[in-house]
Structure formats: structure tokens, C-alpha cells
Design a protein around this motif. Structure first.
Motif, mmCIF file in Angstrom:
data_model
loop_
_atom_site.group_PDB
_atom_site.id
_atom_site.type_symbol
_atom_site.label_atom_id
_atom_site.label_comp_id
_atom_site.label_asym_id
_atom_site.label_seq_id
_atom_site.Cartn_x
_atom_site.Cartn_y
_atom_site.Cartn_z
ATOM 1 N N ILE A 220 72.466 98.204 7.157
ATOM 2 C CA ILE A 220 72.634 97.021 7.998
ATOM 3 C C ILE A 220 74.057 96.499 7.829
ATOM 4 C CG2 ILE A 220 71.778 95.428 6.218
ATOM 5 C CD1 ILE A 220 70.516 93.772 8.478
ATOM 6 N N ALA A 221 74.618 95.933 8.901
ATOM 7 C CA ALA A 221 75.978 95.400 8.837
ATOM 8 C C ALA A 221 76.162 94.335 9.906
ATOM 9 C CB ALA A 221 77.006 96.514 9.036
ATOM 10 N N THR A 222 77.099 93.447 9.683
ATOM 11 C CA THR A 222 77.459 92.481 10.719
ATOM 12 C C THR A 222 78.371 93.174 11.731
ATOM 13 O OG1 THR A 222 79.346 91.698 9.431
ATOM 14 C CG2 THR A 222 77.268 90.505 9.169
ATOM 15 N N VAL A 223 78.286 92.731 12.974
ATOM 16 C CA VAL A 223 79.104 93.296 14.046
ATOM 17 C C VAL A 223 80.475 92.626 14.032
ATOM 18 C CG1 VAL A 223 79.327 93.571 16.551
ATOM 19 C CG2 VAL A 223 77.093 93.868 15.440
ATOM 20 N N THR A 224 81.520 93.422 14.093
ATOM 21 C CA THR A 224 82.888 92.904 13.983
ATOM 22 C C THR A 224 83.204 91.859 15.044
ATOM 23 O OG1 THR A 224 83.566 95.068 13.129
ATOM 24 C CG2 THR A 224 85.311 93.582 13.869
ATOM 25 N N ALA A 225 82.721 92.065 16.266
ATOM 26 C CA ALA A 225 83.035 91.164 17.372
ATOM 27 C C ALA A 225 82.113 89.950 17.443
ATOM 28 C CB ALA A 225 82.977 91.925 18.698
ATOM 29 N N SER A 226 81.205 89.822 16.495
ATOM 30 C CA SER A 226 80.258 88.709 16.515
ATOM 31 C C SER A 226 80.966 87.359 16.479
ATOM 32 C CB SER A 226 79.304 88.800 15.318
ATOM 33 O OG SER A 226 78.560 87.606 15.165
ATOM 34 N N GLN A 229 79.394 84.913 12.861
ATOM 35 C CA GLN A 229 79.534 85.631 11.598
ATOM 36 C C GLN A 229 78.753 84.978 10.463
ATOM 37 O OE1 GLN A 229 81.029 88.521 10.833
ATOM 38 N NE2 GLN A 229 81.735 88.928 12.917
ATOM 39 N N ASP A 230 78.718 83.653 10.458
ATOM 40 C CA ASP A 230 78.001 82.950 9.390
ATOM 41 C C ASP A 230 76.507 83.269 9.441
ATOM 42 O OD1 ASP A 230 77.752 80.879 7.251
ATOM 43 O OD2 ASP A 230 76.594 79.863 8.805
ATOM 44 N N LEU A 231 75.904 83.116 10.622
ATOM 45 C CA LEU A 231 74.476 83.391 10.764
ATOM 46 C C LEU A 231 74.180 84.876 10.573
ATOM 47 C CD1 LEU A 231 73.560 81.072 13.780
ATOM 48 C CD2 LEU A 231 72.884 80.781 11.385
ATOM 49 N N ALA A 232 75.050 85.730 11.082
ATOM 50 C CA ALA A 232 74.857 87.163 10.910
ATOM 51 C C ALA A 232 74.835 87.530 9.427
ATOM 52 C CB ALA A 232 75.964 87.931 11.630
ATOM 53 N N GLY A 233 75.753 86.963 8.677
ATOM 54 C CA GLY A 233 75.796 87.220 7.244
ATOM 55 C C GLY A 233 74.566 86.699 6.531
ATOM 56 N N PHE A 235 71.572 86.449 7.861
ATOM 57 C CA PHE A 235 70.446 87.322 8.165
ATOM 58 C C PHE A 235 70.511 88.591 7.319
ATOM 59 C CE2 PHE A 235 68.169 90.627 10.479
ATOM 60 C CZ PHE A 235 66.958 89.996 10.706
ATOM 61 N N VAL A 236 71.696 89.173 7.174
ATOM 62 C CA VAL A 236 71.858 90.342 6.314
ATOM 63 C C VAL A 236 71.436 89.999 4.888
ATOM 64 C CG1 VAL A 236 73.541 91.920 5.284
ATOM 65 C CG2 VAL A 236 73.655 91.391 7.724
ATOM 66 N N ALA A 237 71.794 88.808 4.427
ATOM 67 C CA ALA A 237 71.418 88.385 3.074
ATOM 68 C C ALA A 237 69.904 88.299 2.927
ATOM 69 C CB ALA A 237 72.063 87.039 2.757
ATOM 70 N N LEU A 238 69.217 87.830 3.973
ATOM 71 C CA LEU A 238 67.757 87.763 3.917
ATOM 72 C C LEU A 238 67.158 89.154 3.833
ATOM 73 C CD1 LEU A 238 64.989 86.398 4.121
ATOM 74 C CD2 LEU A 238 65.267 86.390 6.620
ATOM 75 N N VAL A 239 67.618 90.053 4.701
ATOM 76 C CA VAL A 239 67.073 91.416 4.723
ATOM 77 C C VAL A 239 67.234 92.101 3.375
ATOM 78 C CG1 VAL A 239 67.388 93.721 5.721
ATOM 79 C CG2 VAL A 239 67.394 91.708 7.206
ATOM 80 N N THR A 240 68.350 91.882 2.710
ATOM 81 C CA THR A 240 68.647 92.564 1.453
ATOM 82 C C THR A 240 68.180 91.788 0.217
ATOM 83 O OG1 THR A 240 70.874 91.596 1.454
ATOM 84 C CG2 THR A 240 70.618 93.774 2.441
ATOM 85 N N SER A 241 67.532 90.650 0.428
ATOM 86 C CA SER A 241 67.056 89.817 -0.679
ATOM 87 C C SER A 241 65.680 90.279 -1.160
ATOM 88 C CB SER A 241 66.952 88.361 -0.216
ATOM 89 O OG SER A 241 65.835 88.206 0.668
ATOM 90 N N PRO A 242 65.203 89.765 -2.294
ATOM 91 C CA PRO A 242 63.844 90.069 -2.739
ATOM 92 C C PRO A 242 62.780 89.684 -1.703
ATOM 93 C CG PRO A 242 65.099 89.138 -4.551
ATOM 94 C CD PRO A 242 65.959 89.007 -3.330
ATOM 95 N N ALA A 243 63.013 88.587 -0.984
ATOM 96 C CA ALA A 243 62.062 88.193 0.064
ATOM 97 C C ALA A 243 62.031 89.226 1.177
ATOM 98 C CB ALA A 243 62.442 86.819 0.621
ATOM 99 N N GLY A 244 63.196 89.732 1.556
ATOM 100 C CA GLY A 244 63.259 90.781 2.553
ATOM 101 C C GLY A 244 62.618 92.059 2.069
ATOM 102 N N ARG A 245 62.846 92.394 0.811
ATOM 103 C CA ARG A 245 62.254 93.586 0.219
ATOM 104 C C ARG A 245 60.729 93.523 0.274
ATOM 105 N NH1 ARG A 245 63.952 97.757 0.313
ATOM 106 N NH2 ARG A 245 61.914 98.321 1.089
ATOM 107 N N GLN A 246 60.176 92.338 0.041
ATOM 108 C CA GLN A 246 58.725 92.171 0.062
ATOM 109 C C GLN A 246 58.163 92.460 1.459
ATOM 110 O OE1 GLN A 246 57.451 88.252 -1.143
ATOM 111 N NE2 GLN A 246 55.338 88.889 -1.452
ATOM 112 N N VAL A 247 58.840 91.967 2.478
ATOM 113 C CA VAL A 247 58.392 92.214 3.854
ATOM 114 C C VAL A 247 58.492 93.702 4.179
ATOM 115 C CG1 VAL A 247 58.920 91.800 6.296
ATOM 116 C CG2 VAL A 247 58.937 89.897 4.666
ATOM 117 N N LEU A 248 59.602 94.309 3.844
ATOM 118 C CA LEU A 248 59.799 95.724 4.141
ATOM 119 C C LEU A 248 58.779 96.596 3.409
ATOM 120 C CD1 LEU A 248 63.675 95.632 3.926
ATOM 121 C CD2 LEU A 248 62.375 96.198 5.996
#
Length: 258
Positions: A220-226, A229-233, A235-248
Motif C-alpha cells: 500500500i502507498a499514498t498517491v504522489t498527486a493526492s 496527503q494527510d488523510l491518505a497517510g 488511512f495507510v497507518a490504519l491498514v498497517t496498524s494492529p487494528a488493521g491487522r485484526q481486520v485483515l
């Protein structure tokens, strides 16, 4: 051991409200505490897990709306390359993300999940398919097209097994394979383990020998042209967090490297 500043940043990113982190501004200049919408481009196999994560993100970020565009990973990269607006990209393999990186379409990717292939049939297995064997000779088999990650993995796995397939169709995304099998339009299909789980009682699952030797890692990555950027970052933090890991994990994804 993590340093205290890193822990504070992580806590801020996963805070239940934007107020806990202040009103930092994205590259578009608007405060992220105001009403905002941002778009996530994600591989089709992430549909159920990302829908759930999107709801979690919206609940912890009042006024923010997450929209998703699900498709084959290569299709998503092509759309970004043609100027389609998005803020986050998540693909079903690292090679497709590498193409986006080479074109400077995304920032630094982070691998957050992995997946393997399996064989599914309609519930009850009416064609009596037993695996990637002669039972498929008279069956209508659907697979992913080679250009998309699930298709590339299928090609790699069948090459490893020395098996030649004769599908009646090759789909541009794995959810189309899943749909054709679950509705009885096909007798069998090769999908990710997560898609088999998502289909529930609509399909029967037949494990494929040595499937664990062909693993797709999801970056997963943020899009350069976004412009978010703050919200994109965040969301990436959520996906890669323990909470995100639990969902996945709940949707059948594995932790990368395991």
C-alpha cells in the motif's frame, strides 16, 4: 524498542478523533478536520476487508468520507498513469506496485498482507471437481487473466505443478471469477483464499497442492498527486496498524512473511 516520538505519532494517527491530533493540513491546504473525501484504489480481493476498514476510519474521523475503487491491480495503475484522481493505492502483488513506483505515481510502499490461491466450485460441487486434474477436462473453469496478480500467480503455480489449464474465460479481476462460480455460471475457478472465505456457503473450497509456494504480497502507498496527503497517510497507518491487522486476519489474509 520504539522511541517516544514514534509512539506519539502512531497514537495520533490512530486517534479516535481528529481533534486529538490537532488540525494538521494536507497538501491541498484544507484542514483535515473539515468535511473531506478521499479515494482509495484497491485490488478487488481487498473489497470486504477495506470496506470494513473504511467504516472504521470514517467513525474515527468525523466528517471524512472514504470512497473505494476496486479493480484488477494493473487496471488501477493504468488509471493512475492516465491521470485518474486517487489518494491511496493498494495492489495484490509487489510487481504491479513497482510499476507505479517506477512511474513516480506513489510514495514509498509498505507491504501489509499476503494471500494464496485456492480452487472453488459452486456449493455442492455439481461437476465433481477434485482439483487441478482430469476432473477439469469436462468442467467450465474460469481464472484470472495473466496481466492481473491473481492470473500471474495462477500461471506461476500451474507451472510449478506442471499443469496445463483450459479455462473457458479469463477475468480482469478475481471477484469476477468468484461471482461466476458462486452463481453457477462456471463449474470451478481459481481465486484467492480470501475470496473463497468471502463467498461463504455459496462455494465449496478445494485446496491446491503447493499453493503456499506462490504467495502474493500486498503493498500500500499514498498517491504522489493526492491532494489529501494527510488523510491518505492516516488511512495507510490504519491498514498497517494492529487494528488493521485484526481486520485483515478475519478476512483470511496472512501477515507478510508468515
Amino acid at each position: 524498542m520504539r522511541t517516544r516520538p514514534f509512539a506519539l505519532v502512531t497514537a495520533c494517527l490512530l486517534s479516535l478523533t481528529l481533534a486529538a491530533c490537532g488540525s494538521s493540513k494536507g497538501s491541498g491546504g484544507a484542514s483535515s478536520s473539515q468535511n473531506a473525501t478521499f479515494t482509495v484504489y484497491a485490488a478487488a480481493s481487498l473489497t470486504e476487508s477495506y470496506d470494513e476498514l473504511g467504516k472504521q476510519f470514517e467513525a474515527s474521523h468525523p466528517g471524512v468520507k472514504v470512497t473505494f475503487s476496486y479493480a484488477g491491480s494493473q487496471t488501477l495503475v493504468d488509471q493512475l498513469d492516465n491521470g485518474a484522481p486517487a489518494d491511496v493505492l493498494a495492489t495484490a502483488n509487489t510487481s504491479t506496485m513497482a510499476k507505479a513506483s517506477d512511474k513516480k505515481l506513489v510514495g514509498q510502499p509498505t507491504t501489509f498482507a499476503s494471500n494464496v490461491l485456492t480452487l472453488i466450485t459452486p456449493a455442492g460441487n455439481p461437476a465433481h471437481v477434485t482439483g487441478l486434474d482430469s476432473s477439469l477436462d469436462s468442467a467450465k473453469l474460469v481464472i484470472c487473466a495473466p496481466a492481473v496478480p491473481c492470473g500471474a500467480a495462477t500461471t506461476q503455480l500451474t507451472g510449478l505443478l506442471g499443469v496445463t489449464l483450459h479455462p473457458v474465460s479469463e477475468e480482469d479481476k478475481v471477484t469476477d471469477v468468484r461471482a461466476k462460480v458462486s452463481t453457477g455460471q462456471a463449474d470451478a475457478g481459481i481465486v484467492y483464499r480470501t475470496d473463497a472465505m468471502a463467498s461463504g456457503d455459496a462455494v465449496d473450497t478445494i485446496p491446491i497442492a503447493d499453493a503456499d509456494k506462490v504467495v502474493n504480497d500486498y503493498p500500500i502507498a499514498t498517491v504522489t498527486a493526492s491532494r489529501q496527503q494527510d488523510l491518505a497517510g492516516r488511512f495507510v497507518a490504519l491498514v498497517t496498524s494492529p487494528a488493521g491487522r485484526q481486520v485483515l486476519d478475519a478476512h483470511g489474509f496472512s501477515t507478510p512473511g508468515q
